[in-house]
Each structure stands twice: as structure tokens, then as C-alpha cells.
Design an enzyme around this catalytic site. Sequence first.
Site, PDB file in Angstrom:
ATOM      1  N   LYS A 163      17.170   4.125   1.008  1.00  0.00           N
ATOM      2  CA  LYS A 163      18.037   4.059   2.190  1.00  0.00           C
ATOM      3  C   LYS A 163      19.169   3.079   1.886  1.00  0.00           C
ATOM      4  CE  LYS A 163      14.763   4.341   5.995  1.00  0.00           C
ATOM      5  NZ  LYS A 163      14.347   3.673   7.229  1.00  0.00           N
ATOM      6  N   ASP A 188      14.527  -0.152   1.410  1.00  0.00           N
ATOM      7  CA  ASP A 188      15.233  -0.263   2.683  1.00  0.00           C
ATOM      8  C   ASP A 188      16.219  -1.414   2.529  1.00  0.00           C
ATOM      9  OD1 ASP A 188      15.584  -1.123   5.607  1.00  0.00           O
ATOM     10  OD2 ASP A 188      14.381   0.675   5.855  1.00  0.00           O
ATOM     11  N   SER A 189      15.866  -2.582   3.011  1.00  0.00           N
ATOM     12  CA  SER A 189      16.754  -3.751   2.859  1.00  0.00           C
ATOM     13  C   SER A 189      16.855  -4.173   1.395  1.00  0.00           C
ATOM     14  CB  SER A 189      16.241  -4.931   3.695  1.00  0.00           C
ATOM     15  OG  SER A 189      15.065  -5.459   3.118  1.00  0.00           O
ATOM     16  N   GLY A 190      15.805  -3.920   0.631  1.00  0.00           N
ATOM     17  CA  GLY A 190      15.767  -4.321  -0.774  1.00  0.00           C
ATOM     18  C   GLY A 190      15.119  -5.673  -0.993  1.00  0.00           C
ATOM     19  N   ARG A 214       0.795  -1.184   0.000  1.00  0.00           N
ATOM     20  CA  ARG A 214       0.000   0.000   0.000  1.00  0.00           C
ATOM     21  C   ARG A 214       0.845   1.259   0.000  1.00  0.00           C
ATOM     22  NH1 ARG A 214      -4.144  -2.069   4.540  1.00  0.00           N
ATOM     23  NH2 ARG A 214      -2.170  -2.423   5.532  1.00  0.00           N
ATOM     24  N   THR A 230      12.020  -6.830  -0.506  1.00  0.00           N
ATOM     25  CA  THR A 230      10.725  -6.827  -1.196  1.00  0.00           C
ATOM     26  C   THR A 230      10.921  -6.646  -2.687  1.00  0.00           C
ATOM     27  OG1 THR A 230       9.539  -5.994   0.738  1.00  0.00           O
ATOM     28  CG2 THR A 230       8.498  -5.657  -1.408  1.00  0.00           C
TER      29      THR A 230
END
Length: 175
Positions: free
Chosen positions: A131, A103-105, A43, A107
Site C-alpha cells: 500500500k 502499509d506505513s512501512g 503472524r 514494521t
Amino acid sequence: MESLGDRKVLYDRSEIQTRVEELGEEISKDYRDKDLLVVSLLRGSFVFAADLVREINVPLEIDFMTTGSYGHGKVSSGEVEIIHELHTDIRDKDVLIVDDIIDSGRTLEVVKNLLLEKKPKSIKICTMLDKPSRRTVNISADYVGFSIDDLFIVGYGLNYENHYRNIPYIFTFDN
């Protein structure tokens, strides 16, 4: 839900609008004469994606995927769940994945790999926020609104416990 109180605004409405317009121009130039399908990851990206597609001046289709990895926390669980798949056949299309933040990547890595199995002509990634200090996988965006430090932020589609998505600017959130 607590009030917004005294928060540090990182990007105000005007800065966001200017950057989205710039991204739209760049994407329009890159996708001229291509079969563009924008895939918005729900979302979080819905606000950014809606603004972005209005700034892209080439014919396009849009579809949505729903993913999850945060639950109600501030830190990703590390597990990526695909909640809703695409409805569109992406074979031979130029796909632009739009997300709110990398972020972490994880997803985007999962989504990109899943979509590559469907044989698109190309896949690129556009994110409002990046990030890089939090990256745990080898993935990067082709189009980035803003790169930020390791801060927890909300607003402009980003949320905490499903609140603050409707705030038209991006601000730091400490709870």
C-alpha cells in the site's frame, strides 16, 4: 465474529497462486548460488511464506520473527514490538524478509534495521501486498505480489481481530 456476507474479492485463490509462482521463479533466479535465509514475519505472513517457499527452487533456510503493531484495530498503533527474535545466526547470509503487507512501512523498517546489525551479506524484502499511499518511512519491497489502494483487506493470512486468516482469497473488509 460476523459472517463473511457479501464482500468484494480483490484477489481470488487462482490469482494469488499464479502470482506466488511468479515470485518464486524470480526469487529462485536471483538467489541461485546464494546462502538464502527466508525470514517470515508472524503472524500475518505465515500463509504467504509457506506457499512462497514451496515455489522457491534453491536451497534455503527459514526462520520466523513475531512482530506486532496493530493489536485488534484496523490502523497500526505506530509502535512496533518485536515479540520473538530469530533463532538463526544470519551473519553472511542472504536474507529475504517475507511479510503479508507493507502499509506505513514502520514494521519492516524496524525489522530491517535490527537484522542489519547482525551483519547479513544482503537483505531484501518480499511482500504479498503493498500500500504505497500509506507509507510513512522510506522503505520499499524488492518483490511485490500486488500493489493495492488504501483499503482494509483480510484473508490469505491477513486478519481482523485475529479472524479471517484462513480465507484462501483476499477481500475488502468494512466493519
